[in-house]
Structure formats: C-alpha cells, structure tokens
Scaffold this motif. Structure first.
Motif, mmCIF file in Angstrom:
data_model
loop_
_atom_site.group_PDB
_atom_site.id
_atom_site.type_symbol
_atom_site.label_atom_id
_atom_site.label_comp_id
_atom_site.label_asym_id
_atom_site.label_seq_id
_atom_site.Cartn_x
_atom_site.Cartn_y
_atom_site.Cartn_z
ATOM 1 N N ARG A 214 0.739 -0.887 0.626
ATOM 2 C CA ARG A 214 0.528 0.062 0.333
ATOM 3 C C ARG A 214 0.453 1.285 -0.026
ATOM 4 O O ARG A 214 0.622 2.244 -0.508
ATOM 5 C CB ARG A 214 -1.192 -0.460 1.446
ATOM 6 C CG ARG A 214 -2.180 -1.384 0.615
ATOM 7 C CD ARG A 214 -2.524 -1.535 2.244
ATOM 8 N NE ARG A 214 -3.685 -2.463 1.605
ATOM 9 C CZ ARG A 214 -5.316 -1.633 1.990
ATOM 10 N NH1 ARG A 214 -5.359 -0.566 1.521
ATOM 11 N NH2 ARG A 214 -6.541 -2.231 1.403
ATOM 12 N N VAL B 9 2.162 1.780 -3.150
ATOM 13 C CA VAL B 9 1.325 2.647 -4.751
ATOM 14 C C VAL B 9 0.931 3.494 -4.334
ATOM 15 O O VAL B 9 -0.425 4.246 -4.600
ATOM 16 C CB VAL B 9 0.080 0.764 -4.926
ATOM 17 C CG1 VAL B 9 0.982 0.034 -5.526
ATOM 18 C CG2 VAL B 9 -1.087 0.720 -3.961
ATOM 19 N N ARG C 194 1.019 7.176 -11.297
ATOM 20 C CA ARG C 194 -0.260 6.685 -11.286
ATOM 21 C C ARG C 194 -0.382 6.029 -12.379
ATOM 22 O O ARG C 194 -0.630 4.648 -12.512
ATOM 23 C CB ARG C 194 -1.221 6.756 -10.492
ATOM 24 C CG ARG C 194 -1.936 7.211 -9.121
ATOM 25 C CD ARG C 194 -2.831 8.026 -8.366
ATOM 26 N NE ARG C 194 -2.963 9.384 -9.184
ATOM 27 C CZ ARG C 194 -4.479 9.157 -9.778
ATOM 28 N NH1 ARG C 194 -5.065 8.836 -10.378
ATOM 29 N NH2 ARG C 194 -4.555 10.511 -10.154
ATOM 30 N N LEU D 145 2.194 2.708 -12.312
ATOM 31 C CA LEU D 145 1.724 1.396 -11.282
ATOM 32 C C LEU D 145 0.304 1.686 -11.144
ATOM 33 O O LEU D 145 -0.327 2.338 -10.730
ATOM 34 C CB LEU D 145 3.157 1.627 -10.839
ATOM 35 C CG LEU D 145 2.458 2.250 -9.315
ATOM 36 C CD1 LEU D 145 3.994 2.544 -8.069
ATOM 37 C CD2 LEU D 145 1.847 4.053 -9.852
ATOM 38 N N GLN D 146 -0.061 -0.348 -10.901
ATOM 39 C CA GLN D 146 -1.041 -0.456 -10.608
ATOM 40 C C GLN D 146 -0.878 -1.458 -9.535
ATOM 41 O O GLN D 146 -0.508 -2.426 -9.133
ATOM 42 C CB GLN D 146 -2.002 -1.369 -11.841
ATOM 43 C CG GLN D 146 -2.053 0.496 -12.887
ATOM 44 C CD GLN D 146 -3.571 1.545 -12.809
ATOM 45 O OE1 GLN D 146 -4.193 0.597 -11.280
ATOM 46 N NE2 GLN D 146 -3.149 2.379 -12.604
ATOM 47 N N MET D 147 -2.190 -1.552 -8.995
ATOM 48 C CA MET D 147 -2.263 -3.046 -7.621
ATOM 49 C C MET D 147 -3.081 -3.747 -7.752
ATOM 50 O O MET D 147 -4.674 -3.607 -8.518
ATOM 51 C CB MET D 147 -2.698 -1.836 -6.260
ATOM 52 C CG MET D 147 -2.613 -3.267 -5.166
ATOM 53 S SD MET D 147 -2.277 -2.064 -3.731
ATOM 54 C CE MET D 147 -2.009 -3.639 -2.467
ATOM 55 N N ALA E 209 -6.350 -4.309 -14.227
ATOM 56 C CA ALA E 209 -4.354 -3.449 -13.678
ATOM 57 C C ALA E 209 -4.891 -2.566 -15.417
ATOM 58 O O ALA E 209 -2.655 -2.116 -14.863
ATOM 59 C CB ALA E 209 -3.809 -4.270 -13.213
ATOM 60 N N PRO F 179 0.134 -0.488 -17.181
ATOM 61 C CA PRO F 179 1.667 0.173 -16.279
ATOM 62 C C PRO F 179 2.545 -0.693 -16.779
ATOM 63 O O PRO F 179 2.448 -1.644 -17.563
ATOM 64 C CB PRO F 179 0.795 -0.428 -15.320
ATOM 65 C CG PRO F 179 -0.004 -1.660 -15.479
ATOM 66 C CD PRO F 179 -1.163 -1.344 -16.971
ATOM 67 N N LEU G 170 3.173 -3.529 -11.580
ATOM 68 C CA LEU G 170 2.023 -3.950 -10.707
ATOM 69 C C LEU G 170 2.720 -4.398 -9.718
ATOM 70 O O LEU G 170 3.733 -5.428 -9.677
ATOM 71 C CB LEU G 170 1.777 -5.059 -11.899
ATOM 72 C CG LEU G 170 0.944 -5.127 -12.834
ATOM 73 C CD1 LEU G 170 0.326 -6.264 -13.670
ATOM 74 C CD2 LEU G 170 -0.474 -3.730 -12.594
ATOM 75 N N VAL G 171 2.023 -4.321 -8.254
ATOM 76 C CA VAL G 171 1.648 -4.179 -7.792
ATOM 77 C C VAL G 171 1.211 -5.809 -6.493
ATOM 78 O O VAL G 171 0.004 -5.532 -6.945
ATOM 79 C CB VAL G 171 1.936 -3.450 -6.106
ATOM 80 C CG1 VAL G 171 1.588 -3.924 -4.571
ATOM 81 C CG2 VAL G 171 2.916 -2.516 -5.910
#
Ligand code: ATP
Ligand code: ADP
Ligand code: SF4
Ligand code: SF4
Ligand code: MG
Ligand code: MG
Lengths: 347, 344
Positions: A70, A73, A103, A106-108, A181, A186, A189-190
């Motif tokens: 958390r 991201v 943003r 990078l995505q989660m 995502a 992106p 990726l998390v």
C-alpha cells in the motif's frame, strides 16, 4: 540491496517506515494512565527492483507485507523513508499532472477478487474506467477495441464485458482485476496475494497468465504471498519479512537452496512435503510476537535457537552475502553454518 | 451404487456413509449438491476429503454432524456411527451425539467461540453438558485439555477471553472444545486454512497425535493437498458433488488414477522443480445447474471418449483404490469424442 550498484533499479525503496497509532482515545489514556501505542507495521526497509523482474515478499501474517504494498502504490503515506520510481521521487510529485502520469504506470491487484470489483458496474465499464480516466482512448470504437483486447489477453471474451462481476467464478473475477490493472498500460504491478483466495487449479491458471503477460509486456512485479512454493515459481528475487523488517533477501534459487537467516530456514521447514519423501514438517515453537511490543535487539530472538545476549540487545544490520543480504548476528559472526538444501524427491 | 470404498484396516468402521445425497430446493428446481457419496472411516484413521471450492466437501461434513442449513436436506442414503443410524435422528438427540461422540472443528475459530465468555467457562460448560462432573473436576479437565492441545501456561490462560489468543491458539482452544467429551469422530472442516503455515504444522501434528493416542477417527476436509499428504491415511477427491477418486494417500498423490486428480496434483507448485509454466486444467468446475451429461469432468478431460459424454461412471477399482472414470473399466472410454459431438 547493498550491492545494488551493479543493478539499475526501476523501483527503489529506502528506509521505508510506516507506523500506525492504535492508542485508546486521549481522554481514556489520561483517565487510565495508559501511554500511546504505536504499531511499527513497516520498520525500515530497503528494496531495489530491476525492470522486468519479479521481487516477492514473504512472511507470516501481520509482518507488514500488505502495508509495504500500500505504501508503494501510494495508498498510505510513509512515516519515513523514500520510494523512487524510474528515477522519480514518489513523494516529490507536487504537480497533479505528474502524479497522474506516475499513477498510470503503476497498478495494484488485490487478494480478494470479490471486494475489489464494483458489483454494480458491468465488466466493460470496470475495465474501461482507467482507460477513460487517463484519456487513453481516441474514440468510442477504440475504447471498445482496447477493452475487448484486454479481455482476450486474460482469456475471457469481449462478450463477457456485458456481464456483472457476480456472474463470474473467483478465478474469472481475478482475471477481470488483472485486465483492469493492465488497462492503463502500466509498467509496474503490485500484486498482494493475488491467488490466495483461489483453489490450486485456478491458482495455476492465474500464475501462468501473470508469467505470460510479464514476458509479453516486460512488466515488473512486486509480488506478495505467504505461499513459499508459489513464490519459488514466480520470483526472480525474494525478500523475507519479520515484524516489519526485511531479515533476508536473495535471488530465488539462492534463497531456497542456501537459506541463511534462521527465520528463513524455519519458514522453509514448514512447507508441506508433497513429494512424500517422509520429510516431517518441523512444528515451530512460538508465534509472531505482537508488533505493539516487538522484542528488543533482533526481533526474532525469542523464537531463534541461535540467540545469545548480543541478539537480545543489538539490532542486526543487513549485510551483503552471496548476491543477497542478511541481517543476523550469527551469520555475521560465522557461528551459524550455511548448508545446501535439496527438495527433489529421493530417487 | 454397490461399491463402498472400505477403509484400509480390517477393523469395523466407526463411520459409514452410504449413497448420501444432499439437495437444495430452489425456485428453479432442486439442486443436487452431494450426489451418491459413499465412504467409511475406521477408528484411528484420518480420511482426507479434498476438492475445489463448491465440490460438496462441507455439505458432506455438515450432513454427518447434522448441521445442514435449511433448506438443504439429506435426500437419500444413510449415515451410521458405530453401527447406529444417525441421519434420521431428531434435532435434540443429534445435538447430544454431536457434543459427546462427534467433535466439530470449523475454519474460523471465532464461529465456535463465544467472545463474551472466558475460554475456561466455555470448556467447563461443554464438559458438564456431556459428562457427570463437578465444577472443580470439570475445570481440572479443561486445564488438562488445554495442556493437551499445547497451550503454554494453561492454568493461567484458562481465564482469558478468545480475543486475547492469537489465531493459532484460538484454533487449539476450539480443538480442546471438540475434545471435551472424548469424541469417537472428529469432523474438521478446513481447520488450518485461516492459519499461517508455521502454525498449520502445529495443528496438524496435534490432530495426528490425538488420532494415534485415542483411536479417534478424523474426517479432514481441506483443499490443501499439503495438509492431506502429511496427515491422512486415505483421501477422497470430490468433484461436482461426487467422489471421483478414493484410495490410500500415497497412491492418490503419487499415482492418481483419475484425470482430474492428476491435473489437480500437477497444478500445485512444488519445490522439487521449477518450470516456465505450471500444469493447468483449463476451464472450471461446472455449477450445480450446469453439470454435463455423462462424466461431469468430460468438458475438461483430455482423455475422454464418446462413452464419457453419455454414461456417468461410478467408482471402479483402480490401482490400490477406486476411481470414477471409464479408463478403468474393461470397456474403456469408447471411440474418440470429437468436439462437435461433445457440443451437440
Ligand atoms: N490501518 C492500520 N491501522 C492499524 N494497524 C494496522 C493497519 N494496517 C496494518 N496494521 C498492522 O500492521 C501490521 C502489518 O499488517 P499488514 O496488513 O501489512 O500484514 P501482512 O504481512 O500483509 O499480513 P497478512 O499475511 O495477514 O495479510 C499488523 O500488525 C497490522 O495489525
Ligand atoms: N444454501 C445453499 N443453497 C444452494 N446451494 C448451496 C447452498 N449451500 C451450498 N450450496 C452449493 O452446494 C455446493 C457444495 O457446497 P460446499 O459443500 O459448501 O462446497 P465445498 O465445501 O466443497 O467448497 C456448491 O455448489 C454450493 O454452491
Ligand atoms: S540475530 Fe541472533 S536472534 Fe536474530 S536471527 Fe540471528 S542468531 Fe537469531
Ligand atoms: S470418464 Fe472419461 S471424461 Fe471422465 S475422467 Fe474418465 S476419461 Fe475423462
Ligand atoms: Mg496482507
Ligand atoms: Mg467448504
């Protein structure tokens, strides 16, 4: 990684800390004479992730894995430390357009594919949302084409876009989360326990899909899991967390074949033996101590068979070793031998 | 069905389940969620029940302990405990058996514990419900039980409340509760799924020890093959409401006889080798409303023949166990099934 000078890092995490205040309200504290209570969920972590690799975090429940995700991201601000993404300081993005640009890159993906999809939206709109938000489609037809392509990439069909999330199984919902995502194209990726809520047969489908997509688009993953066998299959490098700290990190094969930190060894001992070699899982004595009141010195010392007085008093520093790094006095002093492990079934 | 997959030992079975069917009446017709399931468990034996979520594992377990949630109901078959039928008993009588002869352990320890009472009070009440004991003796037994399940400082911890225990300790308290009256059978539904692997190993070691020391029979429901590999004597694999394979644990894991079991085993990541891809079974288990004709696994099976599309296989002897698959029948799966034929 201390020897990271040779490695151009894509994501660099330095001295990252996040504390949560879980004290009782002020008045109650005063009346009952209680002090403030801080959970040190993440307590000083350094990680370097290279482009195109999968860095995994493992550790027992509550050790701070999701909090790291958390923080990375930007869902939580850090208490201390910095996160750099492709050379840019994530905290320093003051201009709004700059922050939106970051943003997008990078995505989660979350553990629970049920909670993370809006139940009232059709799948098409769920996936189209990031494309619209970042203005990535030139026309309505282009938007439809992009969503259709994304659905096909995760092995669903464009017709599935008409349906609602509840019409899909757990594995299919996780595919929808992955498609969403990927929608903003992106690079990083998390993934926080993306398969933990799924059956093993569905897990295999999702892990294969993630590995395929990584090869195709050159994605970089920060992958979080408590399942060591899954981590073994998917990772380039692995970091082991204990009570908010990284106690060991190493290239995947090194970590599994030549584990160094006593906690890493303990975790590896608990992996169930499916080859049925007769290897017994060693039941570990003790459980993770409360992060409200972490032990002094090396926080693993109450469970560590190699603990001595120094371990109780002094927090071990992370030192480079065999392409990775370990924070343990016994390893540093050379009083704990490093042994090879072999998991292949006996011939 | 005439075949009943017997336990390995030649002891009289403690639990016998024969042709069990569980149904749910719904507006759109009756759903058959457990379809003709038969097995038995001997004293001191651990039977593992595995399968994907929705396969019918929990419903089978709940039918045995008499805790099917309405409108779910047993629609056929019989369940016997030590030779006596228990599937048709009135609720009150079944409640007594559930505490005294059958212990139940569920996935989430908090569903079995009352947050408002100390664990000691809950243990003492359960003991006194089932055994004629004074409060002092019951408390002593409660402390012994907590020690037996490995709670350090049991004399002191007995007065603590559930929230003061960690997840692993709570699950041990639940096991102690299930053991209060010295049950002959324990039905454990995903007892370690909510726990860390490190704690899983402790709970499994505990279940095994109980089985060995007291001759308790255990039905262990889980989707975790690792847990089964270490604990079970035999395994039943469920798919779409039926047992598709049952046999000694070593055979099912290392030499599976059903194509579904083989796919399932292959899809588990192992530390023995690393590859670019994991083995995967394409598609997913059918919903209860969409179970295909013939073998329920046929749309996902690479070995199916024409017979698989029309005829449903029962358990057939295969290796050291049984598998519901025409590959083990003398007449085989029949000629190759083309895609068009299957879709027709
Ligand atoms: N918002 C919050 N407020 C207070 N404490 C928190 C908060 N989020 C996390 N914590 C605490 O921080 C610690 C680390 O939590 P985190 O969710 O990161 O663990 P985790 O490693 O992801 O565990 P799991 O494997 O169970 O998901 C825990 O002790 C947790 O209770
Ligand atoms: N109350 C209910 N009403 C209708 N169907 C149900 C109900 N409870 C369970 N089922 C169905 O019965 C099947 C088996 O469920 P269950 O035994 O809980 O599976 P498992 O424990 O193997 O995951 C599933 O398809 C499930 O959807
Ligand atoms: S520093 Fe000491 S207590 Fe910590 S892991 Fe190493 S030997 Fe064990
Ligand atoms: S009966 Fe036919 S379809 Fe079913 S598992 Fe056996 S070979 Fe496959
Ligand atoms: Mg988490
Ligand atoms: Mg279940």
């Amino acid at each position: 990684m201390p020897d990271g000078s040779t490695l151009r890092s894509f994501v660099r995490i330095e001295g990252l800390k996040r504390h949560f205040d879980v004290s009782a309200p002020w008045l109650v504290r005063k009346l009952e004479g209680r002090s403030r209570q801080l959970v040190q969920a993440v307590d000083g972590i350094d990680i370097d992730i290279a482009k195109g690799e999968t860095f995994s975090l493992v550790g027992e429940s509550g050790c701070g894995k999701s909090t790291v995700a958390r923080l990375v991201v930007g869902l939580y601000p850090p208490t201390a430390g910095r996160i750099e993404f492709d050379g840019q300081d994530m905290a320093g993005r003051r201009v709004r357009s700059e922050s939106a640009a970051l943003r997008r890159r990078l995505q989660m993906i979350f553990q629970d594919p049920y909670a993370s999809l809006n139940p009232r939206w059709r799948v098409f709109d769920i996936i189209a949302e990031p494309i619209r938000a970042f203005g990535l489609a030139t026309s309505k037809a282009d938007l439809e084409k992009q969503v259709g392509d994304l659905l096909r990439q995760v092995r669903l069909t464009p017709a599935d876009g008409r349906k609602f999330p509840h019409e899909f199984s757990g594995g299919q919902r996780q595919r929808i989360s992955i498609a969403r995502a990927l929608a903003s194209r992106p690079e990083f990726l998390v993934c926080d326990e993306p398969t933990s809520a799924l059956d093993v047969s569905v897990q295999a489908q999702i892990l294969n899909l993630m590995m395929d997509l990584q090869r195709r688009f050159g994605l970089t993953y920060l992958f979080i899991s408590h399942n060591l066998a899954v981590v073994y299959h998917i990772s380039t490098r692995v970091g082991v967390m204990y009570l908010g700290r990284l106690v060991e990190q190493a290239p995947t094969d090194t970590l599994f074949r030549r584990p160094k930190h006593p906690y890493t060894r303990m975790l590896l001992d608990t992996i169930p033996d499916l080859e049925m070699t007769g290897r017994q899982r060693t039941p570990v004595a003790g459980e993770v101590p409360s992060p409200l009141d972490p032990p002094s010195g090396c926080s693993f010392h109450p469970r560590c068979p190699f603990a001595n007085d120094r371990c109780k008093a002094e927090r071990p520093r992370s030192l480079p070793i065999e392409g990775g790094a370990v924070a343990c006095h016994a390893i540093e002093e050379g009083r704990l031998a490093i042994e090879d492990r072999d998991y292949r079934p006996a011939p | 069905m005439t075949t009943v997959a017997r336990s390995l030992s030649n002891k009289e079975p403690l639990l016998e389940v024969k042709n069990l069917r569980v149904e749910f009446p719904t507006r759109r017709g009756t759903l058959l969620a457990v379809d003709d399931v038969s097995f038995d468990i001997a004293p001191g034996e651990v039977l593992g029940v595995v399968g994907e979520s929705g396969a019918g594992k929990s419903l089978t377990g709940n039918a045995i302990i008499g805790l099917l949630e309405p409108p779910g109901r047993i629609a056929g078959g019989e369940i016997r405990l030590e030779g006596r039928r228990i599937d048709n008993l009135p609720y009150e009588q079944m409640r007594k058996i559930r505490g005294a002869r059958i212990g139940a352990i569920f996935q989430d320890p908090l569903t079995s514990l009352n947050p408002l009472y100390s664990v000691g009070r809950q243990l003492v009440e359960t003991i006194q419900t089932h055994l004629p004991m004074s409060a002092a003796d019951a408390r002593k037994r409660a402390i012994d039980l907590l020690k037996e399940v490995g709670i350090p400082g049991a004399e002191h911890r007995i007065d603590h409340y559930p929230h003061q225990f960690s997840g692993g300790m709570r699950q041990r308290v639940v096991i102690a509760l299930a053991l209060c009256a010295g049950p002959r059978l324990i039905v454990a539904d995903e007892p370690t799924t909510a726990l860390d692997v490190s704690i899983q190993a402790q709970i499994i070691a505990l279940l095994k020890r109980l089985c060995r020391d007291h001759g308790t029979a255990v039905m262990l429901v889980t989707h975790d093959m690792g847990v089964i590999a270490e604990t079970a004597d035999r395994v039943a694999v469920m798919y779409a409401g039926r047992i598709v394979e049952i046999g000694p644990v070593h055979n099912v894991i290392k030499h599976a006889n059903h194509p579904y079991t083989r796919g399932l085993m292959g899809s588990i990541p192992s530390l023995g080798h690393r590859s670019e891809r994991l083995i995967q079974i394409d598609g997913s288990m059918p919903r209860l409303t969409e179970i295909p004709r013939g073998c329920a696994f046929n749309p996902r099976c690479s070995e199916r023949g024409r017979r698989c599309l029309v005829e449903r296989p029962d358990l057939i002897p295969a290796g050291l166990g049984w598998a519901a698959c025409w590959l083990h029948d003398v007449a085989g799966v029949g000629p190759a099934a083309t895609k068009e034929l299957a879709d027709a």
